[in-house]
Design a protein around this motif. Structure first.
Motif, PDB file in Angstrom:
ATOM      1  N   CYS A  91       0.860  -1.175   0.000  1.00 49.96           N
ATOM      2  CA  CYS A  91       0.000   0.000   0.000  1.00 49.96           C
ATOM      3  C   CYS A  91       0.899   1.229   0.000  1.00 49.96           C
ATOM      4  CB  CYS A  91      -0.905  -0.008   1.220  1.00 49.96           C
ATOM      5  SG  CYS A  91      -1.866   1.498   1.450  1.00 49.96           S
ATOM      6  N   ALA A  92       0.863   1.966  -1.096  1.00 48.97           N
ATOM      7  CA  ALA A  92       1.675   3.166  -1.241  1.00 48.97           C
ATOM      8  C   ALA A  92       0.852   4.384  -0.853  1.00 48.97           C
ATOM      9  CB  ALA A  92       2.168   3.293  -2.672  1.00 48.97           C
ATOM     10  N   ALA A  93       1.436   5.246  -0.031  1.00 49.60           N
ATOM     11  CA  ALA A  93       0.732   6.417   0.484  1.00 49.60           C
ATOM     12  C   ALA A  93       1.331   7.705  -0.052  1.00 49.60           C
ATOM     13  CB  ALA A  93       0.775   6.419   2.007  1.00 49.60           C
ATOM     14  N   SER A  94       0.472   8.692  -0.240  1.00 45.80           N
ATOM     15  CA  SER A  94       0.932  10.018  -0.630  1.00 45.80           C
ATOM     16  C   SER A  94      -0.015  11.056  -0.041  1.00 45.80           C
ATOM     17  CB  SER A  94       0.986  10.154  -2.152  1.00 45.80           C
ATOM     18  OG  SER A  94      -0.311  10.008  -2.714  1.00 45.80           O
ATOM     19  N   GLY A  95       0.477  12.288   0.087  1.00 50.60           N
ATOM     20  CA  GLY A  95      -0.381  13.391   0.482  1.00 50.60           C
ATOM     21  C   GLY A  95      -0.377  13.717   1.957  1.00 50.60           C
ATOM     22  N   ARG A  96       0.322  12.960   2.765  1.00 49.27           N
ATOM     23  CA  ARG A  96       0.396  13.231   4.192  1.00 49.27           C
ATOM     24  C   ARG A  96       1.725  12.676   4.666  1.00 49.27           C
ATOM     25  NH1 ARG A  96      -4.163  11.127   8.549  1.00 49.27           N
ATOM     26  NH2 ARG A  96      -5.242  13.091   8.513  1.00 49.27           N
ATOM     27  N   ILE A  97       2.240  13.210   5.747  1.00 48.49           N
ATOM     28  CA  ILE A  97       3.536  12.724   6.234  1.00 48.49           C
ATOM     29  C   ILE A  97       3.335  11.327   6.796  1.00 48.49           C
ATOM     30  CG2 ILE A  97       5.465  13.132   7.760  1.00 48.49           C
ATOM     31  CD1 ILE A  97       4.838  16.109   7.575  1.00 48.49           C
ATOM     32  N   PHE A  98       3.662  10.346   5.970  1.00 52.26           N
ATOM     33  CA  PHE A  98       3.373   8.946   6.238  1.00 52.26           C
ATOM     34  C   PHE A  98       3.939   8.501   7.567  1.00 52.26           C
ATOM     35  CE2 PHE A  98       2.408   4.670   5.063  1.00 52.26           C
ATOM     36  CZ  PHE A  98       3.490   3.882   5.402  1.00 52.26           C
ATOM     37  N   ARG A  99       5.168   8.899   7.860  1.00 44.95           N
ATOM     38  CA  ARG A  99       5.868   8.350   9.020  1.00 44.95           C
ATOM     39  C   ARG A  99       5.235   8.779  10.341  1.00 44.95           C
ATOM     40  NH1 ARG A  99       9.057  12.555   7.158  1.00 44.95           N
ATOM     41  NH2 ARG A  99       9.527  14.174   8.692  1.00 44.95           N
ATOM     42  N   ARG A 100       4.324   9.733  10.307  1.00 47.82           N
ATOM     43  CA  ARG A 100       3.694  10.215  11.535  1.00 47.82           C
ATOM     44  C   ARG A 100       2.466   9.408  11.939  1.00 47.82           C
ATOM     45  NH1 ARG A 100       3.703  16.850  10.936  1.00 47.82           N
ATOM     46  NH2 ARG A 100       5.954  17.121  10.965  1.00 47.82           N
ATOM     47  N   PHE A 101       2.013   8.514  11.054  1.00 46.19           N
ATOM     48  CA  PHE A 101       0.729   7.866  11.289  1.00 46.19           C
ATOM     49  C   PHE A 101       0.848   6.349  11.303  1.00 46.19           C
ATOM     50  CE2 PHE A 101      -1.992  11.512  11.195  1.00 46.19           C
ATOM     51  CZ  PHE A 101      -1.254  12.445  10.484  1.00 46.19           C
ATOM     52  N   ALA A 102       0.148   5.742  12.252  1.00 44.34           N
ATOM     53  CA  ALA A 102      -0.009   4.302  12.215  1.00 44.34           C
ATOM     54  C   ALA A 102      -0.844   3.912  11.001  1.00 44.34           C
ATOM     55  CB  ALA A 102      -0.683   3.810  13.490  1.00 44.34           C
ATOM     56  N   MET A 103      -0.664   2.683  10.572  1.00 42.68           N
ATOM     57  CA  MET A 103      -1.381   2.173   9.401  1.00 42.68           C
ATOM     58  C   MET A 103      -2.031   0.835   9.746  1.00 42.68           C
ATOM     59  SD  MET A 103      -0.942   4.357   6.918  1.00 42.68           S
ATOM     60  CE  MET A 103      -1.439   3.388   5.492  1.00 42.68           C
ATOM     61  N   GLY A 104      -3.098   0.532   9.051  1.00 44.48           N
ATOM     62  CA  GLY A 104      -3.786  -0.734   9.291  1.00 44.48           C
ATOM     63  C   GLY A 104      -4.194  -1.414   8.010  1.00 44.48           C
ATOM     64  N   TRP A 105      -4.426  -2.720   8.122  1.00 44.18           N
ATOM     65  CA  TRP A 105      -5.033  -3.514   7.055  1.00 44.18           C
ATOM     66  C   TRP A 105      -6.352  -4.065   7.581  1.00 44.18           C
ATOM     67  CZ3 TRP A 105      -3.520  -3.885   2.069  1.00 44.18           C
ATOM     68  CH2 TRP A 105      -2.208  -3.524   1.753  1.00 44.18           C
ATOM     69  N   PHE A 106      -7.360  -3.972   6.758  1.00 44.31           N
ATOM     70  CA  PHE A 106      -8.676  -4.536   7.047  1.00 44.31           C
ATOM     71  C   PHE A 106      -9.094  -5.397   5.861  1.00 44.31           C
ATOM     72  CE2 PHE A 106     -10.174  -2.180  10.813  1.00 44.31           C
ATOM     73  CZ  PHE A 106      -9.143  -1.259  10.914  1.00 44.31           C
ATOM     74  N   ARG A 107     -10.110  -6.221   6.067  1.00 44.95           N
ATOM     75  CA  ARG A 107     -10.636  -7.005   4.957  1.00 44.95           C
ATOM     76  C   ARG A 107     -12.145  -7.135   5.073  1.00 44.95           C
ATOM     77  NH1 ARG A 107      -8.114 -12.964   6.619  1.00 44.95           N
ATOM     78  NH2 ARG A 107      -9.495 -13.375   8.406  1.00 44.95           N
ATOM     79  N   GLN A 108     -12.754  -7.352   3.916  1.00 42.73           N
ATOM     80  CA  GLN A 108     -14.205  -7.489   3.887  1.00 42.73           C
ATOM     81  C   GLN A 108     -14.584  -8.593   2.921  1.00 42.73           C
ATOM     82  OE1 GLN A 108     -16.307  -3.835   3.062  1.00 42.73           O
ATOM     83  NE2 GLN A 108     -18.190  -4.643   3.976  1.00 42.73           N
ATOM     84  N   ALA A 109     -15.199  -9.634   3.457  1.00 41.80           N
ATOM     85  CA  ALA A 109     -15.700 -10.731   2.646  1.00 41.80           C
ATOM     86  C   ALA A 109     -17.142 -10.432   2.237  1.00 41.80           C
ATOM     87  CB  ALA A 109     -15.625 -12.036   3.432  1.00 41.80           C
ATOM     88  N   PRO A 110     -17.626 -11.044   1.171  1.00 40.41           N
ATOM     89  CA  PRO A 110     -19.000 -10.790   0.721  1.00 40.41           C
ATOM     90  C   PRO A 110     -20.015 -11.042   1.827  1.00 40.41           C
ATOM     91  CG  PRO A 110     -17.804 -12.012  -0.943  1.00 40.41           C
ATOM     92  CD  PRO A 110     -16.911 -11.951   0.265  1.00 40.41           C
ATOM     93  N   GLY A 111     -20.891 -10.081   2.044  1.00 42.95           N
ATOM     94  CA  GLY A 111     -21.945 -10.229   3.036  1.00 42.95           C
ATOM     95  C   GLY A 111     -21.500 -10.057   4.475  1.00 42.95           C
TER      96      GLY A 111
END
Length: 124
Positions: free
Chosen positions: A22-42
Motif C-alpha cells: 500500500c503506497a501512500a501520498s499526500g500526508r507525512i506517512f511516518r507520523r501515522f499508524a497504518m492498518g489492514w482490514f478485509r471485507q468478505a461478501p456479506g
C-alpha cells in the motif's frame, strides 16, 4: 489529499502466500499508524493488522496471528502485508487505511483514509 493505493492481490491456493503493498501520498506517512482490514461478501469490514508510526509495534487479529506479518518502509511511504499459510476463509477484499490518531487500532472507525481495496482469493 491523501491517497492510498493497494497492490498485490490475486488468486492463491490454500497453504500458499501473497504479499500486499500500500503506497501512500499526500500526508507525512511516518507520523501515522497504518492498518489492514478485509471485507468478505456479506460480512462487515474486519481488522487484520496494524503497525505503529515507527514500525516498532504491531497488532494482529487472532485469526491471522502467526500467519500474517505487517511491516512498513517510511522512506518508501509504503506499508506491507505478508500473508502465509493462507486459507479459503482469508478470501476478501483487503484495504489499507491510515489511522486518524485517536482510539483503538482495532476499530475501522478510527481510520480516516482508505485505499480502494484489492481482491484476495484463496482456493481450496
Amino acid at each position: 489529499q491523501v491517497q492510498l493505493v493497494e497492490s498485490g492481490g490475486g488468486l492463491v491456493q490454500a497453504g500458499g502466500s501473497l504479499s500486499l503493498s500500500c503506497a501512500a501520498s499526500g500526508r507525512i506517512f511516518r507520523r501515522f499508524a497504518m492498518g489492514w482490514f478485509r471485507q468478505a461478501p456479506g460480512k462487515e469490514r474486519e481488522f487484520v493488522a496494524a503497525i505503529s508510526s515507527s514500525g516498532g509495534s504491531t497488532y494482529y487479529a487472532d485469526s491471522v496471528k502467526g500467519r500474517f506479518t505487517i511491516s512498513r518502509d517510511n522512506v518508501k511511504n509504503t506499508v506491507y502485508l505478508q500473508m502465509n499459510s493462507m486459507q479459503p476463509e482469508d478470501t476478501a477484499v483487503y484495504f489499507c487505511a491510515m489511522y486518524s490518531g485517536s482510539g483503538t487500532y482495532y476499530s475501522r472507525y478510527n481510520y480516516d483514509y482508505w485505499g480502494q481495496g484489492t481482491q484476495v482469493t484463496v482456493s481450496s
